[in-house]
Design a protein around this motif. Structure first.
Motif: not given
Length: 234
Positions: A178-202
């Motif tokens: 969760g920590k790694a994903t938070f910092y990764k998605q915060m550096a991206r735009n909204r759509n890319e952030a959701y793509q990253i976060a959705a995969q990480v939920m899986v």
């Protein structure tokens, strides 16, 4: 001190038993930043480059290591000290604490502290701090997002350890993901952030601890964490 902190962070992060790190200090100053005696021309430009390279490594390590890092602040945090607070995941501070980036007043603009501070505070608040060097109070730091909590000095240890204790009740592997994903998605735009976060939920659901947490909730019992990134059975 930076080299020592870097060594400690790298060593501790290798431990599977480590759950949380608390960075604190003794005395009226949490951290006053770089020792200006190290930054005179007599030390040489190569030395200066090394100082800021190590500082940058430490600040990025705080967010790259797999466990949460809490700054426990009771006093003044200036320049790279303010950068240190901004770089930690959580900051619990006493109401007597103050924060500043005063480098401009000694001819050394706080450009590296601005990286972390500018990502925690609104741009105009950050720039006023950088342009004037004037400190902000603990309550203003809370208002603008530099710190997480402001508490009376005599409650600082209690509140910090309460937060650390709650973190220790969770799964290390889930927290790391969760920590790694938070910092990764915060550096991206909204759509890319959701793509990253959705995969990480899986991905999270494939962890043994991910399935254990859900099953324990359904079965109304406390979870028994493995803390490892081991995958769950199909």
């Amino acid at each position: 001190m930076l080299e020592s902190l870097r060594t400690d962070l790298l060593h501790e992060a290798e431990s599977n038993d480590l759950r949380v790190i608390v960075i604190s200090a003794e005395g009226p100053v949490f951290s006053s930043g770089h020792d200006l005696k190290e930054l005179t021309s007599a030390q040489g430009w190569d030395h200066h480059a090394e100082v800021f390279a190590v500082c940058t490594e430490v600040m990025t390590l705080l967010q790259d290591i797999p466990v949460p890092v809490i700054a426990k602040v009771n006093g003044l945090a200036t320049a790279a000290g303010c950068q240190l607070v901004a770089s930690c995941d959580v900051a619990v501070v006493s109401d007597k604490s103050k924060f500043s980036t005063p480098g401009v007043n000694v001819g050394l603009f706080c450009s590296t502290p601005a990286v972390a501070v500018g990502r925690s505070l609104p741009r105009k608040v950050t720039l006023e701090m950088l342009f004037t060097g004037e400190p902000i109070s603990a309550h203003d730091a809370l208002l603008h997002g530099l710190v997480s909590r402001v508490v009376p000095e005599d409650k600082l240890d209690e509140v910090t350890m309460k937060i650390a204790g709650k973190i220790c009740e969770t799964s290390r592997s889930v927290m790391a993901l969760g920590k790694a994903t938070f910092y990764k998605q915060m550096a991206r735009n909204r759509n890319e952030a959701y793509q990253i976060a959705a995969q990480v939920m899986v991905d999270n659901l494939t962890l043994k601890d991910g399935q254990e947490g859900i099953l324990s909730f359904i079965q109304k019992r406390k979870p028994v964490w493995t803390h490892s990134a081991e995958k769950a059975d199909e």
